[in-house]
Design a protein around this motif. Sequence first.
Motif, PDB file in Angstrom:
ATOM      1  N   ASN A  66       0.828  -1.194   0.000  1.00 30.81           N
ATOM      2  CA  ASN A  66       0.000   0.000   0.000  1.00 30.81           C
ATOM      3  C   ASN A  66       0.865   1.247   0.000  1.00 30.81           C
ATOM      4  N   SER A  67       1.911   1.238  -0.785  1.00 29.46           N
ATOM      5  CA  SER A  67       2.776   2.404  -0.839  1.00 29.46           C
ATOM      6  C   SER A  67       3.359   2.529  -2.240  1.00 29.46           C
ATOM      7  N   LEU A  68       3.816   3.738  -2.546  1.00 32.35           N
ATOM      8  CA  LEU A  68       4.397   4.036  -3.842  1.00 32.35           C
ATOM      9  C   LEU A  68       5.840   4.473  -3.658  1.00 32.35           C
ATOM     10  N   PRO A  69       6.702   4.157  -4.609  1.00 35.42           N
ATOM     11  CA  PRO A  69       8.110   4.541  -4.476  1.00 35.42           C
ATOM     12  C   PRO A  69       8.299   6.049  -4.625  1.00 35.42           C
ATOM     13  N   GLN A  70       9.321   6.561  -3.976  1.00 35.75           N
ATOM     14  CA  GLN A  70       9.608   7.986  -4.039  1.00 35.75           C
ATOM     15  C   GLN A  70       9.976   8.428  -5.453  1.00 35.75           C
ATOM     16  N   SER A  71      10.616   7.560  -6.212  1.00 39.78           N
ATOM     17  CA  SER A  71      10.984   7.920  -7.583  1.00 39.78           C
ATOM     18  C   SER A  71       9.749   8.213  -8.426  1.00 39.78           C
ATOM     19  N   PHE A  72       8.698   7.430  -8.227  1.00 40.93           N
ATOM     20  CA  PHE A  72       7.446   7.673  -8.948  1.00 40.93           C
ATOM     21  C   PHE A  72       6.827   8.995  -8.508  1.00 40.93           C
ATOM     22  N   LEU A 211     -13.079  26.382 -18.363  1.00 36.31           N
ATOM     23  CA  LEU A 211     -13.640  25.438 -17.380  1.00 36.31           C
ATOM     24  C   LEU A 211     -12.818  24.152 -17.320  1.00 36.31           C
ATOM     25  N   ILE A 212     -12.415  23.653 -18.463  1.00 37.91           N
ATOM     26  CA  ILE A 212     -11.635  22.407 -18.490  1.00 37.91           C
ATOM     27  C   ILE A 212     -10.296  22.590 -17.790  1.00 37.91           C
ATOM     28  N   PHE A 213      -9.634  23.707 -18.051  1.00 43.16           N
ATOM     29  CA  PHE A 213      -8.352  23.955 -17.391  1.00 43.16           C
ATOM     30  C   PHE A 213      -8.516  24.066 -15.866  1.00 43.16           C
ATOM     31  N   ASP A 214      -9.578  24.748 -15.449  1.00 39.95           N
ATOM     32  CA  ASP A 214      -9.807  24.918 -14.009  1.00 39.95           C
ATOM     33  C   ASP A 214     -10.095  23.574 -13.341  1.00 39.95           C
ATOM     34  N   ARG A 215     -10.886  22.750 -13.980  1.00 39.37           N
ATOM     35  CA  ARG A 215     -11.215  21.444 -13.389  1.00 39.37           C
ATOM     36  C   ARG A 215     -10.017  20.501 -13.417  1.00 39.37           C
ATOM     37  N   LEU A 216      -9.231  20.569 -14.492  1.00 36.43           N
ATOM     38  CA  LEU A 216      -8.029  19.745 -14.551  1.00 36.43           C
ATOM     39  C   LEU A 216      -7.044  20.154 -13.458  1.00 36.43           C
ATOM     40  N   GLN A 217      -6.968  21.438 -13.171  1.00 32.81           N
ATOM     41  CA  GLN A 217      -6.094  21.914 -12.102  1.00 32.81           C
ATOM     42  C   GLN A 217      -6.517  21.322 -10.755  1.00 32.81           C
ATOM     43  N   ALA A 218      -7.804  21.370 -10.450  1.00 30.40           N
ATOM     44  CA  ALA A 218      -8.303  20.797  -9.191  1.00 30.40           C
ATOM     45  C   ALA A 218      -8.098  19.284  -9.155  1.00 30.40           C
ATOM     46  N   PHE A 219      -8.289  18.636 -10.294  1.00 30.51           N
ATOM     47  CA  PHE A 219      -8.080  17.187 -10.397  1.00 30.51           C
ATOM     48  C   PHE A 219      -6.637  16.829 -10.072  1.00 30.51           C
ATOM     49  N   LEU A 220      -5.695  17.566 -10.635  1.00 32.56           N
ATOM     50  CA  LEU A 220      -4.277  17.276 -10.413  1.00 32.56           C
ATOM     51  C   LEU A 220      -3.868  17.537  -8.967  1.00 32.56           C
ATOM     52  N   GLU A 221      -4.410  18.574  -8.353  1.00 33.93           N
ATOM     53  CA  GLU A 221      -4.064  18.873  -6.968  1.00 33.93           C
ATOM     54  C   GLU A 221      -4.521  17.748  -6.040  1.00 33.93           C
ATOM     55  N   THR A 222      -5.738  17.261  -6.241  1.00 37.26           N
ATOM     56  CA  THR A 222      -6.223  16.133  -5.436  1.00 37.26           C
ATOM     57  C   THR A 222      -5.408  14.873  -5.696  1.00 37.26           C
ATOM     58  N   ALA A 223      -5.108  14.620  -6.961  1.00 35.10           N
ATOM     59  CA  ALA A 223      -4.349  13.417  -7.311  1.00 35.10           C
ATOM     60  C   ALA A 223      -2.954  13.452  -6.702  1.00 35.10           C
ATOM     61  N   TYR A 224      -2.291  14.600  -6.774  1.00 30.99           N
ATOM     62  CA  TYR A 224      -0.927  14.660  -6.259  1.00 30.99           C
ATOM     63  C   TYR A 224      -0.901  14.514  -4.741  1.00 30.99           C
ATOM     64  N   ARG A 225      -1.873  15.086  -4.051  1.00 31.40           N
ATOM     65  CA  ARG A 225      -1.939  14.895  -2.595  1.00 31.40           C
ATOM     66  C   ARG A 225      -2.097  13.419  -2.259  1.00 31.40           C
ATOM     67  N   ALA A 226      -2.920  12.721  -3.028  1.00 30.75           N
ATOM     68  CA  ALA A 226      -3.118  11.289  -2.781  1.00 30.75           C
ATOM     69  C   ALA A 226      -1.840  10.504  -3.056  1.00 30.75           C
ATOM     70  N   LEU A 227      -1.150  10.815  -4.151  1.00 30.41           N
ATOM     71  CA  LEU A 227       0.087  10.109  -4.473  1.00 30.41           C
ATOM     72  C   LEU A 227       1.154  10.365  -3.414  1.00 30.41           C
ATOM     73  N   ARG A 228       1.234  11.584  -2.940  1.00 26.59           N
ATOM     74  CA  ARG A 228       2.214  11.905  -1.896  1.00 26.59           C
ATOM     75  C   ARG A 228       1.910  11.138  -0.612  1.00 26.59           C
ATOM     76  N   HIS A 229       0.633  11.021  -0.278  1.00 28.45           N
ATOM     77  CA  HIS A 229       0.251  10.262   0.907  1.00 28.45           C
ATOM     78  C   HIS A 229       0.587   8.782   0.751  1.00 28.45           C
ATOM     79  N   LEU A 230       0.294   8.231  -0.427  1.00 25.84           N
ATOM     80  CA  LEU A 230       0.559   6.812  -0.663  1.00 25.84           C
ATOM     81  C   LEU A 230       2.041   6.500  -0.681  1.00 25.84           C
ATOM     82  N   SER A 231       2.859   7.462  -1.010  1.00 25.23           N
ATOM     83  CA  SER A 231       4.313   7.224  -0.995  1.00 25.23           C
ATOM     84  C   SER A 231       4.895   7.272   0.415  1.00 25.23           C
ATOM     85  N   GLN A 232       4.108   7.752   1.374  1.00 23.97           N
ATOM     86  CA  GLN A 232       4.579   7.857   2.759  1.00 23.97           C
ATOM     87  C   GLN A 232       3.989   6.778   3.650  1.00 23.97           C
ATOM     88  N   VAL A 233       3.100   5.923   3.118  1.00 21.87           N
ATOM     89  CA  VAL A 233       2.486   4.872   3.942  1.00 21.87           C
ATOM     90  C   VAL A 233       3.500   3.822   4.308  1.00 21.87           C
TER      91      VAL A 233
END
Length: 233
Positions: A66-72, A211-233
Amino acid sequence: MTHLIKLQEASPSHSPAPASSRPSQAPSPTPHRPYRSPMKLPNLLLLLCLSALWPQLLALPLSSHNSLPQSFLLQSQEQVRKIQMDMEELQQRLCADYSLCHPEELILVGQYLGIPRPPLKNCYSQDLRLAACLNQLHDGLQLYQELLKALQGISPELAPTLDTLQLDVADFTATIWLQMEDLQVTPKIMPILGTLPSFSSSFWRRAGGILIFDRLQAFLETAYRALRHLSQV
């Protein structure tokens, strides 16, 4: 002489008492020591079970981790940064050239155009699951690739930056795909949710782009927070 004989008869006898007069003592019993097996039965059973299950344990996929490598994470961070820079340039040009500056003012336009929004609920911290999050992230990026294709013709001046944005999003999508394969998580190809918008004029295409750019920005922010959390588990 007679007196000497009487003294001998009167003196106590020092001869040892007969064996029958001694109290009998039973021999002390030897304490019983139970036989100790070299290995207790529960331990032996556990060892046998582990021996039988070892091949299956070795064959378990890495997705059980349940974790991701730091390189990823570092690679994802760099790719997200490039995508954000592309979008920021596009947003600034649309604001400066066409006065389309505030996405919140275009909510009704988004509803009219029917621009789909990909879900990312499996990447929220309260329900964070590795395989499900990566699947939703991959599917969402694929949807945004299709939405960016629909923006072709938004403006001749913005076309090169839009092309770069599409390539950067495609690269990030491929990175997610490769990481899923490394974790032995089978990517699920999901159909595009709903129908893609068709822009009937340049104005609608530019407004949809904001609208697409704004939603993609919010999508990426949520995704990156999740990836950062998964790399620290």
